[in-house]
Motif scaffolding. Sequence first.
Motif, PDB file in Angstrom:
ATOM      1  N   ASN A  70       0.816  -1.209   0.000  1.00 37.08           N
ATOM      2  CA  ASN A  70       0.000   0.000   0.000  1.00 37.08           C
ATOM      3  C   ASN A  70       0.848   1.257   0.000  1.00 37.08           C
ATOM      4  OD1 ASN A  70      -2.775  -1.244   0.292  1.00 37.08           O
ATOM      5  ND2 ASN A  70      -1.687  -2.188   2.000  1.00 37.08           N
ATOM      6  N   ALA A  74      -3.352   7.650 -10.321  1.00 38.80           N
ATOM      7  CA  ALA A  74      -4.296   7.045  -9.373  1.00 38.80           C
ATOM      8  C   ALA A  74      -3.700   5.750  -8.851  1.00 38.80           C
ATOM      9  CB  ALA A  74      -5.636   6.798 -10.045  1.00 38.80           C
ATOM     10  N   SER A 108      -1.591   3.268  -5.717  1.00 44.51           N
ATOM     11  CA  SER A 108      -1.917   2.774  -4.372  1.00 44.51           C
ATOM     12  C   SER A 108      -1.068   3.440  -3.303  1.00 44.51           C
ATOM     13  CB  SER A 108      -1.720   1.258  -4.329  1.00 44.51           C
ATOM     14  OG  SER A 108      -0.407   0.924  -4.751  1.00 44.51           O
ATOM     15  N   GLY A 117     -12.417   3.849 -10.315  1.00 45.15           N
ATOM     16  CA  GLY A 117     -11.765   4.456  -9.168  1.00 45.15           C
ATOM     17  C   GLY A 117     -11.406   5.896  -9.459  1.00 45.15           C
ATOM     18  N   ASN A 124      -9.438   9.697  -7.555  1.00 46.54           N
ATOM     19  CA  ASN A 124      -8.916  10.409  -6.397  1.00 46.54           C
ATOM     20  C   ASN A 124      -8.918  11.901  -6.654  1.00 46.54           C
ATOM     21  OD1 ASN A 124      -6.342  11.366  -7.477  1.00 46.54           O
ATOM     22  ND2 ASN A 124      -5.595   9.269  -7.313  1.00 46.54           N
ATOM     23  N   TYR A 172      -9.417   9.104  -1.828  1.00 47.39           N
ATOM     24  CA  TYR A 172      -9.224   8.066  -2.840  1.00 47.39           C
ATOM     25  C   TYR A 172     -10.404   7.100  -2.790  1.00 47.39           C
ATOM     26  CZ  TYR A 172      -4.143   9.116  -3.068  1.00 47.39           C
ATOM     27  OH  TYR A 172      -2.924   9.715  -3.222  1.00 47.39           O
ATOM     28  N   SER A 173     -10.916   6.769  -3.944  1.00 48.35           N
ATOM     29  CA  SER A 173     -11.783   5.598  -4.087  1.00 48.35           C
ATOM     30  C   SER A 173     -10.973   4.599  -4.890  1.00 48.35           C
ATOM     31  CB  SER A 173     -13.094   5.955  -4.810  1.00 48.35           C
ATOM     32  OG  SER A 173     -13.876   4.796  -4.992  1.00 48.35           O
ATOM     33  N   ARG A 174     -10.328   3.670  -4.187  1.00 49.66           N
ATOM     34  CA  ARG A 174      -9.322   2.799  -4.798  1.00 49.66           C
ATOM     35  C   ARG A 174      -9.888   1.408  -5.066  1.00 49.66           C
ATOM     36  NH1 ARG A 174      -3.637   0.913  -2.108  1.00 49.66           N
ATOM     37  NH2 ARG A 174      -4.883  -0.870  -1.498  1.00 49.66           N
ATOM     38  N   GLN A 175      -9.690   0.929  -6.299  1.00 49.05           N
ATOM     39  CA  GLN A 175     -10.168  -0.404  -6.666  1.00 49.05           C
ATOM     40  C   GLN A 175      -9.465  -1.473  -5.845  1.00 49.05           C
ATOM     41  OE1 GLN A 175      -8.805   1.784  -8.971  1.00 49.05           O
ATOM     42  NE2 GLN A 175      -9.954   1.747 -10.896  1.00 49.05           N
ATOM     43  N   ASN A 179     -14.846  -0.843  -3.583  1.00 50.07           N
ATOM     44  CA  ASN A 179     -13.667   0.021  -3.529  1.00 50.07           C
ATOM     45  C   ASN A 179     -13.307   0.402  -2.097  1.00 50.07           C
ATOM     46  OD1 ASN A 179     -13.718  -0.036  -6.293  1.00 50.07           O
ATOM     47  ND2 ASN A 179     -13.746   2.179  -6.566  1.00 50.07           N
TER      48      ASN A 179
END
Length: 846
Positions: free
Chosen positions: A175, A220, A222, A555, A557, A579-582, A605
């Motif tokens: 991450n 975008a 991690s 996703g 951000n 962030y809307s992270r996959q 997400n």
Amino acid sequence: MRKFTQFMLLAVAMIFSTAAFAQSTVSGTIIDSELNAPLPGANIIEEGTTNGTTSDFDGKFTLKTQSNSGVLVISYVGYGSIRVSFNGNADLGNITLSPDNSLEEIVIVGSGIIDLAEDRNTPIAVSTIKANEIQEKTGNWDLPEVLKSTPSVQNVKGGGFGDGRMFLRGFDQTNTAFLLNGQPINGMEDGKMYWSNWSGVLDVANAVQVQRGLGSSKLAISSVGGTVNIVTKTIDRKKGGFVQQMIGNDDYTKTSAYYSTGKSEKGWSFSALLGHWQGDGYVNYTHGQGQTYFLSAGYQPNENNTFNFLLTGAPQWHAAAGRGSIGDFLENGRRYNSWNETGVSSPNNLEGDVYPGGRNIYHKPVANLSWDWNINEKSALSTVLYGSLGRGAFASERISNGVGFVRGSFNNHNWFGLVTNYNNELSETLNLNVGADIRTYNGIHFRGVNEFIGISSVDESSGYSGDYTITDTYGGINPWNMVFNPNTDHDQRMDRDYEEVITYYGVFGQLEYTKDKFSAFFQGALSNQDHQREEFFFTAEEGVSEKSKKVSNIGYNVKLGAAYEINENHKVFVNTGYYSRQPFHDDLFVNTRNSNDLINPEVENQKITGLEAGYQFGGEWISANLNVYHTIWDNRTLLSSNGEDQDTPAYEGYQTQGVKQVHSGVELEVMTRPMDNLRVNGFLALGEWQFDGSATQRTFNGDGEEIGTATEIDIDGFNVGGAAQVTAGINADYEFLERVSIDGAWNWYNDMHSEGSLSQNPLSLPSYDTVDAGFSYKMLVGEDDKNSIQFRLNINNIFDEVYLESVNGNTAASSDPSQNFKGVNINNNGRFGYGRTWNVSVRYNF
């Protein structure tokens, strides 16, 4: 007499008026040649006078000179001084300083792609390690060890070569985003980093920049914990190179050679590095060896265009270290390896040590082609096209009475991508960046035979091929063969055989406003990620593969921030982002090894909210950074285990959904130069990282089969394990004679907790500290002292501190003190840190 007096008064007046008229104002910007970044705190002195000033946070300076023309002497600790002439009022523009131990000025290729913190006026929490420090202090370590003297960073070494892990603000490296010249290099399936695949990257690194928290990257990616930018050599303006020989503890040896042609009159430049290393490993039976290669070809047909092709790789193999209980290590010593110790029962124990316990064999060549185009004075386009072919396996023997085969668990991939960025100075106050990020990834996973020992075939059966006989081998023990040998056919594979395709495409942009002492930015990215898995082994119909449903996730951000420069020595900033992270590919499926079944309910997400603020102080001999942060990581899927080996019946793996973590902290970093030949830096990081609320947990055995049913677990207030929440360090360099220096570093780790199942609060672990030391001597040789010979000695953990580096498990302390180690039950699995280690190198620069 009266006339004489009048004459003298007139002469004095003319002298003073002439002197006043002869004064001028000179300005400019001091730039680091390697990073093309401002150098704050550089000294600017008018030659022959005591009149001078220092550069501000942005590397800028203004000096009222005592004469109308003359020379400025510009210096900065660790860099070579230069003399710049001036005549009258003048803006000298960018003035470049180069590290004093470097033979070449470096051109950063793909500068629009590499999101360095200095490229943006609004600051972030950042630390940068320069080429000279990397060269001296790396020794035979991987990148995380070099970064441990920066705030909120901890390195856990693991057992074998390249098996370490890095934590940043309590987040593991899955991450934290790692970028190589702007190219993402985290695994597409799970975000993991395997440092054995990048063992040579520091040999060609110009700088490594750690951006904690939100960072300045526009992709975008991690970057929950932060972003690590690795900037390597590309085009060297000057001809030269080096040859280096290193030896270290446990029969370690490494030979490296680098050469650059420099830039020719026609704009061409070529550089190459070749290296070889081998050693027995600190942990018993973890020997390994590998090579490093780096090739770069650059072409600058004119001032506005730069092309560069880069190819690098680090083929290697190394034996792995098995897990063990704390009691096992206390009984057998820190070097204990449960897979290979004499007298230890193991299904993988083969006489002759052909495959010690398990062997990691991998080769991941990476190539990229970049183009920098300066369209005009206000706009530029940077593009990089890249690809990698990862080939390798974890190999272990299946032997009975000296006869059998070596089984490889292969994890191959084909990865291609493109990143492009357009920059436009819209006005004196507005700057715009827009770009695109496209990646496609094909992962190929199966088990097969690396080589036969005493036999020529093995019987197998599967849903795909029915009963069949395996006669083909793939790869052997040579990582070079992994790339150039074709994949085995599906009917020559065993136990597992599946592939996945991951496609990622996104757009990003940034708008920055700067006027006088105020700056602000807005950043955004939008992406889509597709996942599909194809099963070849566990199928309903013989000879027919099965594909999963394609999963698509959007996703995005957004980040925004502002900064204000109170004066040339003080600056404050605040940044925030969402962030809307996959989810990772491995989070989507019930079992990635043998099932196309998607998790139900499906994984959504992750939601990440970050807030940070900072204060920066820059003075003539001291500078400091103070940062505060608060990160909320919600809806996370967490994968963990009970610490047992996955091939044993005792293994249990846990998949926990809906996990929420809250990470808050304060970081202070102080850099001082009390004397020209002395540098003393220090840092203190105070963190509080905890889980919040409840989550849903599933349990799986080593074959990926679910055990029991999903249960809701209460994790509220549990500590996040794996890394110390409180860290501190002091490091110093002292040049006590010309080109002779010593250095040392003390690091302290406190408030640590165990990893493992979240069924109960992780264990509190004992704190520890280590001390490292180094010695350097540089001797000038050759015509006009243009060449040099450098000697370097590194000693790590100089006092041989015995400490628990990590623990997997949460068995409470025993009432019997003999069953505990510093308050930790010895039945928990754990790993002790390395004892005293050393390396010595000799390097000839030419």
